[in-house]
Design a protein around this motif. Sequence first.
Motif, PDB file in Angstrom:
ATOM      1  N   SER A   1      -5.485   1.941   1.044  1.00 51.06           N
ATOM      2  CA  SER A   1      -4.798   0.698   1.356  1.00 51.06           C
ATOM      3  C   SER A   1      -5.407   0.081   2.601  1.00 51.06           C
ATOM      4  N   THR A   2      -5.320  -1.226   2.674  1.00 52.63           N
ATOM      5  CA  THR A   2      -5.688  -1.969   3.865  1.00 52.63           C
ATOM      6  C   THR A   2      -4.414  -2.607   4.380  1.00 52.63           C
ATOM      7  N   LEU A   3      -4.066  -2.312   5.633  1.00 50.57           N
ATOM      8  CA  LEU A   3      -2.840  -2.822   6.233  1.00 50.57           C
ATOM      9  C   LEU A   3      -3.205  -3.829   7.312  1.00 50.57           C
ATOM     10  N   VAL A   4      -2.695  -5.059   7.161  1.00 52.91           N
ATOM     11  CA  VAL A   4      -3.009  -6.124   8.103  1.00 52.91           C
ATOM     12  C   VAL A   4      -1.741  -6.691   8.736  1.00 52.91           C
ATOM     13  N   THR A   5      -0.622  -6.624   8.025  1.00 54.25           N
ATOM     14  CA  THR A   5       0.618  -7.232   8.511  1.00 54.25           C
ATOM     15  C   THR A   5       1.717  -6.175   8.666  1.00 54.25           C
ATOM     16  N   ASP A   6       2.738  -6.516   9.427  1.00 48.89           N
ATOM     17  CA  ASP A   6       3.895  -5.628   9.584  1.00 48.89           C
ATOM     18  C   ASP A   6       4.530  -5.337   8.232  1.00 48.89           C
ATOM     19  N   SER A   7       4.592  -6.351   7.373  1.00 49.68           N
ATOM     20  CA  SER A   7       5.174  -6.185   6.039  1.00 49.68           C
ATOM     21  C   SER A   7       4.387  -5.171   5.210  1.00 49.68           C
ATOM     22  N   GLU A   8       3.054  -5.196   5.314  1.00 47.98           N
ATOM     23  CA  GLU A   8       2.234  -4.231   4.588  1.00 47.98           C
ATOM     24  C   GLU A   8       2.447  -2.818   5.117  1.00 47.98           C
ATOM     25  N   VAL A   9       2.662  -2.677   6.414  1.00 49.65           N
ATOM     26  CA  VAL A   9       2.979  -1.370   7.000  1.00 49.65           C
ATOM     27  C   VAL A   9       4.282  -0.851   6.399  1.00 49.65           C
ATOM     28  N   GLU A  10       5.312  -1.675   6.358  1.00 46.49           N
ATOM     29  CA  GLU A  10       6.615  -1.264   5.811  1.00 46.49           C
ATOM     30  C   GLU A  10       6.489  -0.854   4.348  1.00 46.49           C
ATOM     31  N   LEU A  23       4.973   6.114   0.926  1.00 48.66           N
ATOM     32  CA  LEU A  23       4.817   7.503   1.374  1.00 48.66           C
ATOM     33  C   LEU A  23       6.111   8.292   1.256  1.00 48.66           C
ATOM     34  N   SER A  24       7.232   7.612   1.097  1.00 46.92           N
ATOM     35  CA  SER A  24       8.521   8.296   0.923  1.00 46.92           C
ATOM     36  C   SER A  24       8.634   8.940  -0.449  1.00 46.92           C
ATOM     37  N   ASP A  25       7.780   8.564  -1.376  1.00 45.71           N
ATOM     38  CA  ASP A  25       7.787   9.145  -2.718  1.00 45.71           C
ATOM     39  C   ASP A  25       7.485  10.637  -2.592  1.00 45.71           C
ATOM     40  N   PRO A  26       8.264  11.492  -3.247  1.00 46.41           N
ATOM     41  CA  PRO A  26       8.018  12.934  -3.134  1.00 46.41           C
ATOM     42  C   PRO A  26       6.647  13.366  -3.654  1.00 46.41           C
ATOM     43  N   ASN A  27       5.985  12.528  -4.441  1.00 40.62           N
ATOM     44  CA  ASN A  27       4.654  12.869  -4.950  1.00 40.62           C
ATOM     45  C   ASN A  27       3.526  12.362  -4.053  1.00 40.62           C
ATOM     46  N   ALA A  28       3.867  11.737  -2.946  1.00 40.74           N
ATOM     47  CA  ALA A  28       2.841  11.282  -2.008  1.00 40.74           C
ATOM     48  C   ALA A  28       2.681  12.332  -0.916  1.00 40.74           C
ATOM     49  N   ASN A  29       1.447  12.574  -0.523  1.00 40.15           N
ATOM     50  CA  ASN A  29       1.254  13.486   0.601  1.00 40.15           C
ATOM     51  C   ASN A  29       0.954  12.673   1.849  1.00 40.15           C
ATOM     52  N   THR A  40      11.524   4.220  13.546  1.00 47.18           N
ATOM     53  CA  THR A  40      10.616   4.553  14.651  1.00 47.18           C
ATOM     54  C   THR A  40       9.195   4.747  14.137  1.00 47.18           C
ATOM     55  N   LEU A  41       9.045   5.437  13.008  1.00 40.89           N
ATOM     56  CA  LEU A  41       7.711   5.606  12.426  1.00 40.89           C
ATOM     57  C   LEU A  41       7.112   4.243  12.083  1.00 40.89           C
ATOM     58  N   THR A  42       7.920   3.349  11.544  1.00 41.54           N
ATOM     59  CA  THR A  42       7.439   2.010  11.206  1.00 41.54           C
ATOM     60  C   THR A  42       6.961   1.280  12.451  1.00 41.54           C
ATOM     61  N   ARG A  43       7.735   1.324  13.518  1.00 40.01           N
ATOM     62  CA  ARG A  43       7.325   0.667  14.774  1.00 40.01           C
ATOM     63  C   ARG A  43       6.068   1.324  15.352  1.00 40.01           C
ATOM     64  N   LEU A  44       5.961   2.653  15.234  1.00 35.72           N
ATOM     65  CA  LEU A  44       4.796   3.370  15.740  1.00 35.72           C
ATOM     66  C   LEU A  44       3.532   2.906  15.013  1.00 35.72           C
ATOM     67  N   VAL A  45       3.577   2.829  13.685  1.00 31.44           N
ATOM     68  CA  VAL A  45       2.398   2.408  12.924  1.00 31.44           C
ATOM     69  C   VAL A  45       2.094   0.934  13.189  1.00 31.44           C
ATOM     70  N   THR A  46       3.127   0.123  13.338  1.00 33.82           N
ATOM     71  CA  THR A  46       2.933  -1.292  13.661  1.00 33.82           C
ATOM     72  C   THR A  46       2.260  -1.434  15.026  1.00 33.82           C
TER      73      THR A  46
END
Length: 151
Positions: free
Chosen positions: A23-32, A38-44, A119-125
Amino acid sequence: MTIRAKHFELEPDSTVTENLRESTLVTDSEVETFLAELSDPNANEAILTHESRPMKQHPRTGRLAPDHSLKIAVAGGYGYAEYTGPGHWCQAVGDPASREYHTSRSHTMRAGNGLSFPTLTRLVTEFLETGELPQLVTWREQSDPSVAHPS
């Protein structure tokens, strides 16, 4: 500013990786949106690198690689973060009630390091905005078990 994010999806009810997601993340919305995926149980866990950061030569392969990475995971209702970069190899300190988390690469995110999803969202943002070690949270250097604020 831009973040490159990579993670694997696991086959349901298995530990076998299915495919690489980039993924390419450019905006706060894309981070969210990315963190919700990543909350999916099949995502590592995901490895994030910031495009504004310098590259370094890998000592074994000779290939150019980012001089840093921000590893994040979402598990058990918590978000986990580990940063590696010049002068740091550290994990975010979070809720003392959070459990230890084991990554798919046999690394361990310590118990007590889990962050709330906001908090994780703000950290990545913050990482998206600065390209530097986020200052939003306290970090614990892996080589030193004491809690320290990075300089």
